[in-house]
Design an enzyme around this catalytic site. Structure first.
Site, PDB file in Angstrom:
ATOM      1  N   LYS A   1     -31.472  91.892  22.340  1.00 40.73           N
ATOM      2  CA  LYS A   1     -31.135  93.075  21.550  1.00 40.73           C
ATOM      3  C   LYS A   1     -30.619  94.151  22.500  1.00 40.73           C
ATOM      4  CE  LYS A   1     -33.250  96.185  18.122  1.00 40.73           C
ATOM      5  NZ  LYS A   1     -34.511  96.550  17.409  1.00 40.73           N
TER       6      LYS A   1
ATOM      7  N   SER B   1     -34.058  96.720  12.297  1.00 41.26           N
ATOM      8  CA  SER B   1     -32.938  97.061  13.146  1.00 41.26           C
ATOM      9  C   SER B   1     -32.444  95.918  14.044  1.00 41.26           C
ATOM     10  CB  SER B   1     -33.309  98.245  14.040  1.00 41.26           C
ATOM     11  OG  SER B   1     -34.307  97.876  14.972  1.00 41.26           O
TER      12      SER B   1
ATOM     13  N   SER C   1     -38.863  96.032  12.385  1.00 37.57           N
ATOM     14  CA  SER C   1     -37.508  95.704  12.857  1.00 37.57           C
ATOM     15  C   SER C   1     -37.311  94.304  13.427  1.00 37.57           C
ATOM     16  CB  SER C   1     -37.053  96.720  13.906  1.00 37.57           C
ATOM     17  OG  SER C   1     -36.586  97.887  13.281  1.00 37.57           O
TER      18      SER C   1
END
Lengths: 95, 484
Positions: B76, B151, B175
């Site tokens: 990420k 997210s 997330s």
């Protein structure tokens, strides 16, 4: 509670955050919705509750106050928008 | 090759049935083929990936292998990566090249994992749909008109589409678990502090935790094994030894007691999702688990608590983006206050601005006690509810999200509706508990996730429950059409 233009202007200065005129109406209504959402908390009886600052009941660990990192400013300052003689440049702070 | 799990590929690499270079080239080729459409990557690190793969092949040849040696993964874009652009999904950091590696990145590299690139995400991890990213929306491989969740939306979509073998993510209010549910994969959020936060760009420091997005629980255990553990660079990292998750996971099944939070099945839950979760519970019952109803009295307050605590911490954390040391900088401004305001006004997107202003509001003079202090007290009540439940049961099981993936654009104009997507996941963050979402069925052709929440530091038990569930089911083996 709903937030008016004056409230938001004040928050923007506190947060050092520019909101454009076009953004203002949207920010005002959405922020008021969020405040309304969190207002639900006001009704909860918490008279005898100790506030929870952290999810784990642990001691914060300490370390000796000793220099461990070496000077690496040249590499780190590659990311700085404006640098002169290894100093970060900012607009004038003191007249 | 891409249809295999991390565990299977690990065996193939160790047995030299495939080389890491071949595997890495294969995934890079799949990224080229599919990611224009999905937009799950912000940066692809082709050259360094092939170098890492070649180095991994040497290690394998020399017999120095770990289960991750040569495995192509994605990070990420919230994790700092030395000499690689690290944006956190924001225009603010569009020009930021990190001068160091996050601990998570360094540990996985040491274990021999190959980094394919950095995945797309909601700006500063603030969002549940990946739509707040400066780099554009990510499409859900199951239906490209739908969001992948957020997210960690890029990581979820990449693993679901099998264009990365596994990926890292972070979870502040759901997330990892929410995008895993919406994308039909396994998403694991460990106990707060289990994984170092060093080099992970901070959103809400008392809630943020790194974890894994993988096809299976077994893969998640392999990845977490290398990520978890103490770190002198993060004073909140837990010093407790990391157990052998793989061994614990495969140990013989013992009778466990599962608590089902009855209020998670109230009105807000999609009907077909509820059916899938109930069927999932029946699998656990068949395995010999006892199922009990439990009640989390204050859980309905977790969203309001979160939207005080998280923005408050974010408004403080994001103060560092000032246009001086790194990141975006406004041009041609003489006044210092105006300089900060314009720099931040130009660099942050609208959701991030909303959260900073909300945080500033709840921390400001006159409101601090009514909002921030009160939220911390209710946070304690929510945490106490979990503790009470865990005095009676080993694991809590329920839905991960109220609905399957929703349409792109559908909730962007209504932040409250967007926030309510995390209604079942936020509690674990507030209480610092580990949680995992595993695929358990479909609703209208879209994947449904089942959430398991465990006691603090009891990751092993969650992995084991999820692993046994996946031995009995094949939901986690389903691949979206076009990505087989």
């Amino acid at each position: 509670m709903s937030l008016d233009r004056e409230d938001i202007d004040k928050l923007c200065v506190l947060a050092r955050l520019k909101i454009t005129d076009e953004e203002m109406a949207d920010v005002g209504s959405k922020l008021s919705d969020i405040v309304e959402l969190v207002d639900e908390l006001q009704a909860v009886d918490t008279a005898s509750v100790i506030p929870m600052a952290h999810p784990l009941d642990r001691e914060q660990r300490l370390r000796p106050d000793a220099v461990t990192e070496t000077d690496d400013h040249e590499r780190i300052q590659k990311n700085a928008p404006q640098v002169e003689k290894a100093l970060y440049l900012v607009p004038k702070v003191i007249e | 090759m891409h249809d295999k799990t991390l565990a299977q590929l690990s065996d193939d690499l160790a047995a030299r049935r495939v080389s890491s270079v071949e595997l890495t080239e294969h995934y890079l080729q799949r990224i080229d083929q599919h990611d224009k459409e999905l937009n799950s990557f912000i940066t692809i690190t082709r050259e360094s990936a092939l170098e890492q793969a070649a180095a991994a092949d040497k290690r394998i040849k020399a017999g120095e292998t770990s289960p991750l040696t040569g495995i192509p993964i994605a990070h990420k874009d919230i994790f700092c990566t030395d000499n690689v652009k690290t944006t956190c999904g924001s225009k603010m950091l569009d020009n930021f090249v990190s001068p160091y590696d996050a601990t998570v990145v360094a540990r996985l590299a040491e274990a021999g994992a190959v980094m394919l690139g950095k995945t797309n995400m909601d700006e500063f991890a603030m969002g549940s749909s990946n739509e707040t990213s400066y780099y554009g929306v990510v499409r859900n491989p199951w239906d490209k008109e739908k969001v992948p969740g957020g997210s960690s939306g890029g990581s979820a979509a990449a693993v679901a589409a099998r264009i990365a073998c596994a990926a890292t993510g972070t979870d502040t209010g759901g997330s990892i678990r929410q995008p895993a549910a919406l994308s039909g994969i396994t998403g694991f959020k460990p106990t707060y502090g289990r994984v170092s936060r060093y080099g992970m760009i901070a959103f809400a420091s008392s809630l943020d935790q790194a974890g894994t997005l993988t096809q299976t629980a077994e893969d998640g255990a392999i990845l977490l094994q290398a990520m978890a553990g103490d770190d002198e660079r993060d004073s909140t990292a837990l010093p407790d030894p990391v157990p052998d998750y793989g061994a614990a996971m495969r140990s013989p099944w013992e009778k466990i007691s599962i608590g089902v939070p009855e209020n998670f099945f109230d009105d807000g839950l999609d009907d077909a999702s509820a059916v899938a979760i109930r069927e999932g519970l029946a699998i656990f019952e068949k395995l010999g688990a006892t199922i009990k109803d439990v009640r989390l009295e204050h859980i309905h307050l977790s969203v309001p608590v979160y939207y005080v605590v998280a923005p408050a911490e974010a408004s403080s954390n994001l103060a560092r983006f000032d246009g001086v040391r790194f990141g975006h900088r406004a041009e041609d401004v003489d006044d210092l206050t105006e300089f900060y305001m314009r720099t931040r006004g130009e660099g942050f997107g609208s959701e991030v601005k909303r959260r900073i202003l909300t945080g500033t509001y709840v921390l400001s003079a006159g409101y601090f006690d009514a909002y921030y202090l009160q939220a911390q007290k209710v946070r304690q009540l929510i945490s106490d509810d979990f503790e009470r439940a865990f005095s009676d049961v080993d694991v809590l099981v329920g839905p991960t999200t109220p609905t399957p993936a929703f349409g792109i654009g559908q909730k962007m104009d209504d932040p409250i509706q967007m926030y309510l997507n995390d209604i079942y996941t936020i509690g674990a963050n507030l209480a610092g508990l580990p949680g995992v979402s595993i695929p358990c069925g479909f609703s209208g052709g879209l994947p449904v996730g089942m959430q398991l929440v465990g006691k603090q530091l009891n990751e092993a038990e969650l992995f084991k429950a999820a692993y046994y569930f996946q031995q009995e089911t094949d939901w986690h083996e389903q691949v979206p059409a076009g990505y087989e």
